[in-house]
Scaffold this motif. Structure first.
Motif, PDB file in Angstrom:
ATOM      1  N   SER A   1      11.688 -62.099 -18.372  1.00 14.14           N
ATOM      2  CA  SER A   1      11.128 -62.041 -17.033  1.00 14.14           C
ATOM      3  C   SER A   1       9.741 -62.662 -17.047  1.00 14.14           C
ATOM      4  CB  SER A   1      11.043 -60.582 -16.553  1.00 14.14           C
ATOM      5  OG  SER A   1      10.315 -60.477 -15.358  1.00 14.14           O
ATOM      6  N   THR A   2       9.278 -63.174 -15.878  1.00 14.11           N
ATOM      7  CA  THR A   2       7.924 -63.696 -15.740  1.00 14.11           C
ATOM      8  C   THR A   2       6.956 -62.561 -15.454  1.00 14.11           C
ATOM      9  OG1 THR A   2       8.081 -64.037 -13.358  1.00 14.11           O
ATOM     10  CG2 THR A   2       8.869 -65.819 -14.769  1.00 14.11           C
ATOM     11  N   ALA A   3       5.667 -62.898 -15.394  1.00 13.96           N
ATOM     12  CA  ALA A   3       4.649 -61.895 -15.091  1.00 13.96           C
ATOM     13  C   ALA A   3       4.766 -61.386 -13.663  1.00 13.96           C
ATOM     14  CB  ALA A   3       3.256 -62.477 -15.318  1.00 13.96           C
ATOM     15  N   GLU A   4       5.467 -62.146 -12.810  1.00 12.85           N
ATOM     16  CA  GLU A   4       5.672 -61.721 -11.424  1.00 12.85           C
ATOM     17  C   GLU A   4       6.925 -60.876 -11.263  1.00 12.85           C
ATOM     18  OE1 GLU A   4       5.209 -65.040 -12.252  1.00 12.85           O
ATOM     19  OE2 GLU A   4       3.040 -64.787 -11.984  1.00 12.85           O
ATOM     20  N   GLY A   5       7.633 -60.626 -12.365  1.00 16.65           N
ATOM     21  CA  GLY A   5       8.852 -59.825 -12.300  1.00 16.65           C
ATOM     22  C   GLY A   5      10.097 -60.631 -12.000  1.00 16.65           C
ATOM     23  N   LYS A   6       9.999 -61.965 -12.011  1.00 12.44           N
ATOM     24  CA  LYS A   6      11.138 -62.827 -11.729  1.00 12.44           C
ATOM     25  C   LYS A   6      11.949 -63.052 -13.004  1.00 12.44           C
ATOM     26  CE  LYS A   6      12.281 -67.483 -10.090  1.00 12.44           C
ATOM     27  NZ  LYS A   6      11.715 -68.783  -9.661  1.00 12.44           N
TER      28      LYS A   6
ATOM     29  N   GLN B   1      -8.248 -40.126 -22.797  1.00 16.92           N
ATOM     30  CA  GLN B   1      -7.389 -39.089 -22.226  1.00 16.92           C
ATOM     31  C   GLN B   1      -6.538 -39.640 -21.090  1.00 16.92           C
ATOM     32  OE1 GLN B   1     -10.084 -35.969 -21.131  1.00 16.92           O
ATOM     33  NE2 GLN B   1     -10.580 -35.416 -23.252  1.00 16.92           N
ATOM     34  N   ALA B   2      -7.181 -40.492 -20.250  1.00 11.86           N
ATOM     35  CA  ALA B   2      -6.434 -41.090 -19.138  1.00 11.86           C
ATOM     36  C   ALA B   2      -5.340 -42.010 -19.655  1.00 11.86           C
ATOM     37  CB  ALA B   2      -7.382 -41.863 -18.229  1.00 11.86           C
ATOM     38  N   LEU B   3      -5.664 -42.769 -20.729  1.00 13.74           N
ATOM     39  CA  LEU B   3      -4.671 -43.680 -21.298  1.00 13.74           C
ATOM     40  C   LEU B   3      -3.504 -42.905 -21.894  1.00 13.74           C
ATOM     41  CD1 LEU B   3      -3.839 -46.561 -21.980  1.00 13.74           C
ATOM     42  CD2 LEU B   3      -5.173 -46.381 -24.096  1.00 13.74           C
TER      43      LEU B   3
ATOM     44  N   ASP C   1      -5.164 -52.563 -29.822  1.00 19.98           N
ATOM     45  CA  ASP C   1      -4.891 -51.498 -28.849  1.00 19.98           C
ATOM     46  C   ASP C   1      -3.732 -51.868 -27.935  1.00 19.98           C
ATOM     47  OD1 ASP C   1      -6.932 -49.977 -29.875  1.00 19.98           O
ATOM     48  OD2 ASP C   1      -8.427 -50.700 -28.441  1.00 19.98           O
ATOM     49  N   GLU C   2      -3.680 -53.135 -27.504  1.00 19.50           N
ATOM     50  CA  GLU C   2      -2.609 -53.587 -26.625  1.00 19.50           C
ATOM     51  C   GLU C   2      -1.267 -53.593 -27.356  1.00 19.50           C
ATOM     52  OE1 GLU C   2      -5.406 -56.490 -23.816  1.00 19.50           O
ATOM     53  OE2 GLU C   2      -4.464 -57.265 -25.636  1.00 19.50           O
ATOM     54  N   LEU C   3      -1.284 -54.008 -28.625  1.00 23.83           N
ATOM     55  CA  LEU C   3      -0.053 -53.977 -29.424  1.00 23.83           C
ATOM     56  C   LEU C   3       0.427 -52.534 -29.601  1.00 23.83           C
ATOM     57  CD1 LEU C   3      -0.754 -56.630 -32.224  1.00 23.83           C
ATOM     58  CD2 LEU C   3       0.938 -56.785 -30.395  1.00 23.83           C
ATOM     59  N   HIS C   4      -0.530 -51.619 -29.760  1.00 24.57           N
ATOM     60  CA  HIS C   4      -0.157 -50.207 -29.911  1.00 24.57           C
ATOM     61  C   HIS C   4       0.514 -49.687 -28.637  1.00 24.57           C
ATOM     62  CE1 HIS C   4      -0.351 -46.078 -31.316  1.00 24.57           C
ATOM     63  NE2 HIS C   4      -0.921 -45.743 -30.173  1.00 24.57           N
ATOM     64  N   LEU C   5      -0.010 -50.091 -27.478  1.00 24.70           N
ATOM     65  CA  LEU C   5       0.590 -49.681 -26.207  1.00 24.70           C
ATOM     66  C   LEU C   5       2.012 -50.205 -26.085  1.00 24.70           C
ATOM     67  CD1 LEU C   5      -2.364 -50.207 -23.685  1.00 24.70           C
ATOM     68  CD2 LEU C   5      -1.334 -48.042 -24.344  1.00 24.70           C
ATOM     69  N   VAL C   6       2.211 -51.485 -26.481  1.00 26.22           N
ATOM     70  CA  VAL C   6       3.545 -52.082 -26.382  1.00 26.22           C
ATOM     71  C   VAL C   6       4.500 -51.408 -27.361  1.00 26.22           C
ATOM     72  CG1 VAL C   6       4.880 -54.219 -26.535  1.00 26.22           C
ATOM     73  CG2 VAL C   6       2.560 -54.286 -25.641  1.00 26.22           C
ATOM     74  N   GLN C   7       4.002 -51.078 -28.573  1.00 21.59           N
ATOM     75  CA  GLN C   7       4.858 -50.405 -29.550  1.00 21.59           C
ATOM     76  C   GLN C   7       5.258 -49.021 -29.056  1.00 21.59           C
ATOM     77  OE1 GLN C   7       6.034 -51.665 -32.870  1.00 21.59           O
ATOM     78  NE2 GLN C   7       7.382 -50.096 -32.053  1.00 21.59           N
ATOM     79  N   ASN C   8       4.325 -48.339 -28.419  1.00 27.97           N
ATOM     80  CA  ASN C   8       4.621 -47.030 -27.839  1.00 27.97           C
ATOM     81  C   ASN C   8       5.710 -47.155 -26.773  1.00 27.97           C
ATOM     82  OD1 ASN C   8       3.634 -44.098 -27.603  1.00 27.97           O
ATOM     83  ND2 ASN C   8       3.550 -44.789 -25.491  1.00 27.97           N
ATOM     84  N   LEU C   9       5.619 -48.223 -25.976  1.00 30.33           N
ATOM     85  CA  LEU C   9       6.634 -48.483 -24.951  1.00 30.33           C
ATOM     86  C   LEU C   9       7.979 -48.802 -25.606  1.00 30.33           C
ATOM     87  CD1 LEU C   9       7.337 -48.909 -21.966  1.00 30.33           C
ATOM     88  CD2 LEU C   9       6.542 -51.272 -22.195  1.00 30.33           C
TER      89      LEU C   9
ATOM     90  N   GLU D   1       6.172 -51.380 -16.485  1.00 31.96           N
ATOM     91  CA  GLU D   1       5.373 -50.532 -17.384  1.00 31.96           C
ATOM     92  C   GLU D   1       4.263 -51.322 -18.069  1.00 31.96           C
ATOM     93  OE1 GLU D   1       5.549 -47.428 -17.104  1.00 31.96           O
ATOM     94  OE2 GLU D   1       7.287 -47.677 -15.799  1.00 31.96           O
ATOM     95  N   LEU D   2       4.507 -52.590 -18.435  1.00 27.75           N
ATOM     96  CA  LEU D   2       3.437 -53.412 -18.999  1.00 27.75           C
ATOM     97  C   LEU D   2       2.320 -53.586 -17.979  1.00 27.75           C
ATOM     98  CD1 LEU D   2       5.439 -56.215 -20.869  1.00 27.75           C
ATOM     99  CD2 LEU D   2       4.151 -54.353 -21.900  1.00 27.75           C
ATOM    100  N   THR D   3       2.700 -53.794 -16.726  1.00 26.21           N
ATOM    101  CA  THR D   3       1.708 -53.937 -15.658  1.00 26.21           C
ATOM    102  C   THR D   3       0.921 -52.644 -15.475  1.00 26.21           C
ATOM    103  OG1 THR D   3       3.170 -55.523 -14.529  1.00 26.21           O
ATOM    104  CG2 THR D   3       1.390 -54.546 -13.234  1.00 26.21           C
ATOM    105  N   THR D   4       1.621 -51.513 -15.455  1.00 26.81           N
ATOM    106  CA  THR D   4       0.960 -50.214 -15.286  1.00 26.81           C
ATOM    107  C   THR D   4       0.004 -49.918 -16.437  1.00 26.81           C
ATOM    108  OG1 THR D   4       2.915 -49.383 -14.115  1.00 26.81           O
ATOM    109  CG2 THR D   4       1.363 -47.745 -14.962  1.00 26.81           C
ATOM    110  N   LEU D   5       0.401 -50.271 -17.659  1.00 22.72           N
ATOM    111  CA  LEU D   5      -0.424 -50.009 -18.841  1.00 22.72           C
ATOM    112  C   LEU D   5      -1.574 -50.999 -18.980  1.00 22.72           C
ATOM    113  CD1 LEU D   5       2.415 -49.206 -21.411  1.00 22.72           C
ATOM    114  CD2 LEU D   5       0.770 -47.576 -20.462  1.00 22.72           C
ATOM    115  N   GLY D   6      -1.580 -52.041 -18.153  1.00 24.62           N
ATOM    116  CA  GLY D   6      -2.666 -53.019 -18.204  1.00 24.62           C
ATOM    117  C   GLY D   6      -2.569 -53.989 -19.363  1.00 24.62           C
TER     118      GLY D   6
END
Length: 652
Positions: A261-266, A197-199, A354-362, A233-238
């Motif tokens: 972009s890098t993982a640091e947002g650069k 539910q939280a996800l 599950d992670e691929l599903h989150l990215v597809q949703n995004l 959003e990738l960071t927020t979604l974990g």
């Protein structure tokens, strides 16, 4: 002493159970269940229960299938896999034990029975992920002994490849651990549901943020905000990543616009690749066209080579910036498709489902928002032109509307010519026959045959009546043409809607036939004869019917020239009285209207016809005319099947 030892042993067991219970109650996340499993394993060892490995079994509510969790290392790495029911000794015996509501099942199996089970597990389940060393150890063991504590929803299984039985005390301890863990599993399910539910709430919030951010973009320079949006959003979604970005497919210019972009947002790079030579990502375009996920894995060597390719193409200016300080030694590339491109996530390990599903949703949310941005971008590029021509447009709008009327009149000219030729032919023929009859009558009068002369006079009168009838018919056609060409009087009058629809159907058909002799179409009519006359502005409603029928003939002809086998162009016109309304339907079996333009078809100046073949005013005018009559016009369409336009007009 024996009693004291038994009490001490019981206290030791209760302490171990309390440790398992405490760890279960401390769970905050669903993935902590593996730590509970590790605690169970640790406490069983402390209690001197002699086993080789421990499994958790999750029972299916509907079938004999089960799911296994197994800890495979001290680092708490574990595997979980589904184990469908198979007709092997272990599965059959365990199924019988459950059916008999036993709380413990223990048995030693032969090497052959063990090998039968292991071969299935290694070939058909994720048990194949065990190390080769572990697999060999299991294979060489002579027997296989199990003890399973059975609860309502779960079981705990102890395995040994050296012993031939578990003691009664070990089985009793296992039963107690099973009861305690079942309570932990119930808590796990509650936490898991809460996480789901939280996800879902997190995903909805992420979608809303993406839409809001991109909806606020107005210019091409705003594209620089895309990668930070994705990164955030990738960071927020974990979702784990070391690189991310977006690949926009520019069909018009046949180019891939890339922002990373890098993982640091650069920001790493922003470059373009041509469709026909998209190295090092040659499979990107084919997967995008099929709307399929594209996965690829690069080692350090492949990554360096791809960097060199991009440098040679001039896509990037510096390998240091693109590759960062330390090039990844293992990079898994994940490309998730959306309508306008692909969302990219690069990580050292492959993303799970599950992670691929989150990215597809995004990606899907990004697609909807980006489509809005594209609309704004198009509006921006057209803004100056619109402002410049706005005054001229207002001044010439009335002329354009009149031009649209005259254009449709021109389309009718050939049909009207065909229609008017019929009564004129009758007039000419009966005139010639009447001339001959006058001569015959004079001859009979001279001969004194008054009776024959009177008969000829009667025939002559009948011919004159027919000449008058067809003359009026020609006059009606001309009058209808003039009504269509002149501006509406705005006065409603009783009108036979069936006759109006039938006349314009034939006129439109003959008009197309006159321009293209090869054109043929089947016409169906189904008129409700109970309608009678209704109060409408005939030239206006006639113009609506004409526009829709002409469009219908146009689309079926377009489909016909495509050479579809056994295709018969068909246009149907139907009228029906429904309660206090009149329904007029014009249906075709053409190619239908694409969903992406369906909302625009009634907008002024919008047309799907090639440049120069349509003004985009026909449906817009039709919509306004029907609305002015207090009615409405709807369309039902399916691509490749056809369309149906339905006009409803109130009787009062």
């Amino acid at each position: 002493l024996q009693k004291a030892e038994a009490q001490a042993r019981e206290a030791q067991i209760e302490t171990a159970l309390e440790k398992v219970r405490s760890r279960s109650l401390a769970m905050q996340k669903g993935n902590e269940i593996v730590e509970v499993l590790a605690t169970i394993q640790e406490k069983l060892v402390e209690l001197n229960v002699n086993f080789d490995s421990v499994n958790i079994i999750i029972f299916s509510k509907l079938t004999k299938d089960v799911k296994y969790w197994t800890v495979i290392s001290k680092e708490l790495k574990y595997i979980d896999f589904n184990f469908p029911y198979v007709d092997y000794s272990v599965s059959k015996d365990f199924s019988i034990a459950r059916a008999n509501h036993m709380n413990i099942f223990s048995k030693c199996y032969s090497g052959a029975e063990k090998d039968e089970l292991l071969n299935y597990l290694f070939e058909q389940t994720d048990f194949r992920n065990l190390s080769n060393e572990r697999k060999e150890y299991l294979k060489v063991s002579e027997n296989f002994t199990i003890a399973i504590g059975i609860g309502n929803q779960i079981g705990i299984q102890l395995n040994s490849y050296t012993r031939k039985f578990f003691t009664d005390e070990e089985n009793a301890i296992l039963i107690k651990f099973t009861k305690v863990f079942e309570q932990a599993y119930i808590r796990f399910l509650d936490i898991q549901n809460a996480e789901v539910q939280a996800l879902e709430a997190l995903k909805r919030a992420s979608v809303d943020r993406v839409r809001a951010e991109i909806a606020s973009m107005r210019t091409s320079t705003d594209l620089e905000r895309i990668t930070p949006i994705i990164w955030n959003e990738l960071t927020t979604l974990g979702v784990p990543f070391i690189r991310c970005g977006v690949f926009i497919m520019d069909e018009e210019n046949q180019q891939i616009q890339t922002m990373l972009s890098t993982a640091e947002g650069k920001a790493i790079a922003s470059f373009q690749l041509p469709f026909e030579n998209s190295e090092p990502l040659t499979e990107l375009i084919p997967h995008w066209r099929k709307m399929e996920i594209y996965l690829e894995s690069w080692d350090e060597k492949t990554f360096v080579e791809s960097t060199k390719i991009l440098l040679q193409k001039g896509a990037i200016s510096s390998s240091e910036t693109y590759a960062t300080e330390h090039p990844p030694t293992n990079l898994h590339l994940h490309f998730l498709p959306f309508l306008q491109g692909m969302l990219y996530v690069g990580n050292e390990a492959a993303l799970n489902k599950d992670e691929l599903h989150l990215v597809q949703n995004l990606a899907d949310a990004f697609s909807i928002a980006y489509a809005r941005y594209e609309d704004f971008n198009k509006l921006e590029s057209a803004k100056e032109q619109i402002e410049k021509t706005l005054k001229d447009l207002k001044a010439t709008q009335s002329l354009l509307i009149q031009s649209e009327k005259m254009a449709s009149l021109g389309e009718l000219t050939a049909g009207i010519a065909h229609e008017i030729q019929n009564p004129l032919n009758f007039v000419n023929n009966f005139s010639e026959v009447s001339t001959e009859l006058v001569d015959e009558m004079n001859e009979e009068i001279q001969k004194g045959n008054l009776e024959d002369a009177q008969q000829i006079a009667a025939d002559l009168k009948e011919n004159l009546t027919k000449i008058n009838h067809h003359g009026k018919r020609a006059g009606d056609i001309v009058r209808g043409m003039l009504q269509h060409s002149r501006s509406s009087s705005g006065q409603k009058e009783p009108t036979d809607i069936n006759a109006l629809a039938d006349e314009y159907l034939r006129l439109a058909y003959h008009g197309l036939r006159a321009k293209d002799k090869s054109f043929n179409a089947t016409m169906h009519t189904d008129f409700d004869l109970t309608i009678g006359t209704i109060n409408i502005i005939p030239q206006d409603i006639g113009r609506v019917i004409l526009n829709l029928i002409t469009n219908a003939f146009y689309v079926v002809n377009e489909k016909k020239v495509c050479g579809i086998e056994n295709y018969v162009p068909t246009v149907s016109v139907t009228t029906k009285k429904i309660s206090d309304k009149i329904l007029i339907s014009i249906k075709d079996n053409g190619n239908g209207i694409p969903q992406k333009v369906l909302d625009k078809i009634f907008q002024p100046f919008f047309t799907t016809k090639p440049t120069g073949q349509g003004t985009g005013l026909g449906l817009s005018l039709s919509y306004d005319i029907v609305k002015a009559h207090g009615g409405e016009i709807k369309v039902v369409t399916m691509e490749g099947v056809g369309s149906e336009f339905m006009i409803s007009i109130p009787l009062k």
